[in-house]
Scaffold this active site. Structure first.
Site, PDB file in Angstrom:
ATOM      1  N   ASN A 157      23.668  16.065 -12.719  1.00 49.63           N
ATOM      2  CA  ASN A 157      24.295  15.007 -11.902  1.00 49.63           C
ATOM      3  C   ASN A 157      25.753  15.324 -11.573  1.00 49.63           C
ATOM      4  O   ASN A 157      26.666  14.568 -11.859  1.00 49.63           O
ATOM      5  CB  ASN A 157      24.152  13.622 -12.550  1.00 49.63           C
TER       6      ASN A 157
ATOM      7  N   ASP B  96      25.039  13.892 -25.379  1.00 45.75           N
ATOM      8  CA  ASP B  96      25.171  13.207 -24.081  1.00 45.75           C
ATOM      9  C   ASP B  96      26.654  13.085 -23.725  1.00 45.75           C
ATOM     10  O   ASP B  96      27.129  12.032 -23.275  1.00 45.75           O
ATOM     11  CB  ASP B  96      24.476  11.841 -24.063  1.00 45.75           C
TER      12      ASP B  96
HETATM   13  O1  DOR Z   1      26.136   6.848 -20.187  1.00 49.64           O
HETATM   14  C1  DOR Z   1      25.696   7.726 -19.459  1.00 49.64           C
HETATM   15  N1  DOR Z   1      26.515   8.540 -18.760  1.00 49.64           N
HETATM   16  N2  DOR Z   1      24.378   7.876 -19.344  1.00 49.64           N
HETATM   17  C2  DOR Z   1      23.825   8.713 -18.450  1.00 49.64           C
HETATM   18  O2  DOR Z   1      22.627   8.782 -18.402  1.00 49.64           O
HETATM   19  C3  DOR Z   1      24.688   9.475 -17.525  1.00 49.64           C
HETATM   20  C4  DOR Z   1      26.020   9.683 -18.095  1.00 49.64           C
HETATM   21  C5  DOR Z   1      27.032  10.200 -17.091  1.00 49.64           C
HETATM   22  O3  DOR Z   1      26.732  11.136 -16.352  1.00 49.64           O
HETATM   23  O4  DOR Z   1      28.162   9.707 -17.096  1.00 49.64           O
END
Ligand code: DOR
Length: 436
Positions: free
Chosen positions: A95, A306
């Site tokens: 992303n 993450d």
């Molecule tokens: O908290 C999040 N941030 N969850 C996600 O799935 C994407 C991520 C982001 O790219 O900031």
């Protein structure tokens, strides 16, 4: 011929269940020997007395933000944070801006990694074009460009037919689909977990069902297609239960949990601090206990940060308008060492397994082990060292951590990535000119 000898550490190699005092000899970037009392003359000797020596940690869920948001993170700063936190390999989510849905973007990331990265960078390709969930990405082109998995992370694939086809294609390439499970209709406008605290704080809730209905749907599709499916950041008791039953049934499924979902609850959002705003949201105590139990009983295969860097001026907006995400590369290891191992919930061997060989297996990587002949990716940890988390000392460009001020156990003392010593004496990071 360059030789590095690591002497006298507590070597933990989950692949062959070793947890014992050993020496490790590295020759020309590969592990040559792991044994007791190795005596050879080496170019460099590292004294690992009272330290843990384990395979380099692998984080399969990281946002490096390059291309597009270099103000938040870059391949260089993200991998600096990674090695400081003990990770020799990171898999980066698609992303970015533009989305990593073409060979050109993947090539760009790989080029940045070749010239600037301190850790191995493995790109994950977008599952659908622009992550819109409507049309499959050019999966063949992305595989040829070198992606190791596909994901729509940050966005959900709401169309079950698209997901079915995505699973069928990914099976042909024998790579996993990493699922961000969120029913967008159930989560619409949601800010935090739906429950007591969403009511008390007057914030729109995201129900556990938003995650669970997509997990249930995708498990059925995984069974139908026989594809490899991996669920990112599972956060609810119901998700763990669905995956546990699917594993029992023999479905090809794996999943990960983040350190923040293992250690924080929605009760902590009382101050409307947007550093607690993350997707999926922080859940309840019951969910945290179920996630910990899932780790212990093997339902949850891996721990992943993450790592989601965000600019300060965006995070500092009102809670409703702040973006979702917390950073984690530099806090994951001390958090889980303190909260799980020190607290005697998980053995050190199991923890290392969930940070090394298991993530490697999920992505089909020949990494995560200290076996002789494998790449010399090694993390040396002082698990007794106390550290106070200070966002001002982070290597990451972003500071959005809810753990600022926490006192934790565990510090990376030394790190070797692909045979190169990139962290020494805890702090000093040797600049890397050519990438790893
Ligand atoms: O908290 C999040 N941030 N969850 C996600 O799935 C994407 C991520 C982001 O790219 O900031």
């Amino acid at each position: 011929m360059s030789k590095v000898l690591i002497k006298g550490g507590r070597v933990i190699n989950p692949l062959n269940r070793v947890d014992d005092i050993r020496d490790v000899l590295i020759e020309n970037g590969r592990i040559k020997k792991v044994d007791k009392g190795i005596s050879v003359s080496a170019d460099k000797v590292i004294n690992a007395d009272n330290l843990i020596v384990c395979p380099g940690l692998i984080d399969i869920h990281v946002h490096l933000r390059e291309p597009g948001r270099e103000d938040e993170e870059t391949v260089e700063t993200g991998t600096r944070a990674a090695v400081k936190g003990g990770f020799t390999t990171v898999a980066c989510m698609p992303n970015t801006e533009p989305v990593a849905d073409s060979a050109a973007v993947i090539e760009y990331i790989k080029e940045k990694a070749r010239s600037n990265a301190l850790a191995r960078v493995l790109p994950i390709g977008a599952l659908t074009k622009e992550l819109k969930g409507e049309e499959l990405s050019p999966m063949n082109e992305l595989i040829e460009a070198g992606v190791i998995a596909f994901s729509n992370d940050g966005e959900s694939v709401m169309d079950a037919e698209v997901m079915r086809r995505a699973l069928e294609y990914s099976k042909m390439f024998d790579v996993p689909v990493i699922v961000h499970a969120e029913d967008k209709q159930l989560s619409v406008n949601g800010q935090i977990n739906e429950g007591l605290y969403s009511t008390v704080l007057g914030l729109k809730g995201i129900p556990a069902a938003a995650e669970e209905v997509i997990i249930a749907r995708d498990l059925i599709l995984a069974k139908m297609t026989g594809a490899k499916i991996h669920f990112a950041h599972v956060s609810t008791r119901g998700s763990v239960e669905l995956i546990r039953r699917a594993k029992e049934e023999g479905i090809n499924v794996t999943c990960e949990v983040t350190p923040h979902h293992l250690t924080l609850t929605d009760a902590m959002i009382e101050s409307y601090d947007s550093n607690y705003k993350v997707n999926p949201p922080l859940r309840s105590e019951i969910d945290v206990l179920a996630l910990r139990e899932g780790l212990k009983n093997g339902t949850i295969d891996a721990i992943a940060s993450d790592h989601a860097p965000h600019a300060l001026h965006e995070k500092e907006r009102e809670f409703q308008f702040a973006p979702f995400g917390v950073i984690g590369l530099e806090t994951t290891l001390p958090l889980v060492l303190t909260e799980l191992v020190e607290a005697r919930e998980l053995s050190l061997l199991s923890l290392v397994e969930k940070l090394t060989i298991n993530p490697a297996k999920i992505l089909g990587l020949d990494l995560g082990t200290l076996s002789e002949g494998s790449a010399a990716d090694i993390t040396i940890i002082d698990n007794k060292a106390k550290v106070k988390v200070d966002i001002n000392n982070f290597q990451s460009k972003s500071k959005n951590s809810p753990f600022h001020g926490w006192v934790l156990n565990g510090k990376v003392s030394c790190l070797i990535a692909n045979g190169k010593v990139v962290v020494e004496d805890g702090n000093s990071i040797i600049p890397c000119k050519e990438g790893v």
